[in-house]
Design a protein around this motif. Structure first.
Motif, PDB file in Angstrom:
ATOM      1  N   TYR A  14      -4.901  -4.578  -0.053  1.00 22.70           N
ATOM      2  CA  TYR A  14      -5.077  -3.128  -0.011  1.00 22.70           C
ATOM      3  C   TYR A  14      -3.716  -2.485  -0.268  1.00 22.70           C
ATOM      4  O   TYR A  14      -2.723  -3.195  -0.521  1.00 22.70           O
ATOM      5  N   SER A  44      -9.500  -9.979  -3.048  1.00 23.84           N
ATOM      6  CA  SER A  44     -10.487  -8.943  -2.730  1.00 23.84           C
ATOM      7  C   SER A  44      -9.712  -7.654  -2.520  1.00 23.84           C
ATOM      8  O   SER A  44      -8.925  -7.527  -1.579  1.00 23.84           O
ATOM      9  N   GLN A  46      -9.146  -3.743  -1.865  1.00 24.68           N
ATOM     10  CA  GLN A  46      -9.607  -2.479  -1.298  1.00 24.68           C
ATOM     11  C   GLN A  46      -8.581  -1.355  -1.497  1.00 24.68           C
ATOM     12  O   GLN A  46      -8.641  -0.336  -0.824  1.00 24.68           O
ATOM     13  N   ASP A  48      -6.541   1.755  -3.367  1.00 22.58           N
ATOM     14  CA  ASP A  48      -6.871   2.915  -4.180  1.00 22.58           C
ATOM     15  C   ASP A  48      -5.823   3.148  -5.273  1.00 22.58           C
ATOM     16  O   ASP A  48      -6.090   3.820  -6.265  1.00 22.58           O
ATOM     17  N   TYR A  70     -13.457  -4.261  -4.095  1.00 24.52           N
ATOM     18  CA  TYR A  70     -14.320  -4.241  -2.906  1.00 24.52           C
ATOM     19  C   TYR A  70     -14.067  -2.952  -2.126  1.00 24.52           C
ATOM     20  O   TYR A  70     -13.548  -2.963  -1.022  1.00 24.52           O
ATOM     21  N   ARG A  71     -14.454  -1.867  -2.702  1.00 26.16           N
ATOM     22  CA  ARG A  71     -14.203  -0.578  -2.065  1.00 26.16           C
ATOM     23  C   ARG A  71     -15.392  -0.066  -1.274  1.00 26.16           C
ATOM     24  O   ARG A  71     -15.292   0.919  -0.561  1.00 26.16           O
ATOM     25  N   ARG A  75     -13.274  -0.998   5.534  1.00 29.98           N
ATOM     26  CA  ARG A  75     -11.847  -1.050   5.205  1.00 29.98           C
ATOM     27  C   ARG A  75     -11.089  -1.720   6.351  1.00 29.98           C
ATOM     28  O   ARG A  75     -10.405  -1.072   7.146  1.00 29.98           O
ATOM     29  N   ASN A  80     -12.730  -7.685   4.350  1.00 33.50           N
ATOM     30  CA  ASN A  80     -12.067  -7.934   3.078  1.00 33.50           C
ATOM     31  C   ASN A  80     -11.800  -9.426   2.863  1.00 33.50           C
ATOM     32  O   ASN A  80     -11.934  -9.945   1.751  1.00 33.50           O
TER      33      ASN A  80
END
Length: 252
Positions: A14, A44, A46, A48, A70-71, A75, A80
């Motif tokens: 992420y 994976s 997540q 932005d 994987y959004r 979160r 994840n």
């Protein structure tokens, strides 16, 4: 690399406050140095921002990387990580958090050799912590204890875990703070004692943005109660004492 790699390195990723791509790139650099080459890296994602995708693109010619968006999922690390594991093709699933890295170039080779014993279903490796990505401090050899699910973590982060693929064992997506201890408890129930590799193979990065730094007392109370309801309390005095200790500590 074969169509079915020996090992899938499963990394939940992420934005991590803008540092996610840099941490991932550092981890990729160490993965590219591994003496064992029959592995894939499953990300994976997540995030932005573009950092994770850019890091993957930068190492596409040196590593077999599969980037999975994987959004839509929760979160959090447990969901994840599970998503990365679900997309893995390897016979061995090696969990590695985005801000951690393999600090020994023989790490994957040592994990593979442990699984050559047919009785081996899960492996835990030695670890250390790092603040600068280079210097290793506080080396730790995993040690099993029955209080592990209550947060008395004598094993370390999920980055020290590898398990045989094909078993219906996942991180509990209702947990954040206790996700690692709960997973170790589940593996122990399913497989018995782990194989422990005592060498320091994993570096756990300490930084202000790590998830554990922001765990509230309220979340700790909720997870301790959830764990008690999920798995019950054994008749052993130590189990009840561990539950009460963590719950009262979370009250402040």
């Amino acid at each position: 690399m074969s169509t079915t790699p020996a090992i899938s390195v499963c990394i939940p990723a992420y934005d991590m406050g803008g540092a996610g791509g840099d941490y991932l790139g550092h981890s990729f650099d160490r993965l590219a140095r591994q003496s064992f080459k029959d592995f894939e890296v499953v990300i994976s994602d997540q995030s932005d921002g573009p950092g994770v995708a850019e890091a993957c693109a930068a190492y596409a010619d040196r590593l077999t990387i599969r980037l999975v968006a994987y959004r839509e999922g929760k979160r959090q690390a447990s969901a994840n990580t599970n998503n990365a594991m679900r997309h893995a093709r390897g016979r061995i699933l090696k969990v590695l958090f985005q801000d951690d890295f393999l600090c020994d170039d023989s790490a994957l080779q040592q994990v593979l050799e442990a699984f050559q014993d047919r009785g081996c279903k899960w492996v835990l490796t030695g670890s250390a912590v790092t603040r600068d990505g280079e210097t290793l401090e506080r080396p730790m050899v995993p040690r099993w204890q029955d209080r592990i699910r209550w947060g008395f973590n004598t094993i370390s982060s999920p980055s020290v875990l590898a398990l045989e693929a094909g078993h219906d064992i996942w991180f509990d997506e209702n947990l954040q703070w206790l996700m690692d201890g709960d997973m170790y408890h589940s593996c122990h129930q399913a497989f018995g004692a782990p194989v422990i590799l005592p060498d320091t193979l994993v570096a756990n990065r300490i930084h202000a943005g790590q998830v554990s730094a922001g765990v509230s007392r309220k979340l700790r109370r909720q997870e301790v109660v959830y764990t008690a309801r999920k798995g019950g309390l054994s008749h052993a005095k130590g189990d009840l004492r561990a539950f009460l200790y963590q719950y009262l500590k979370a009250l402040g």
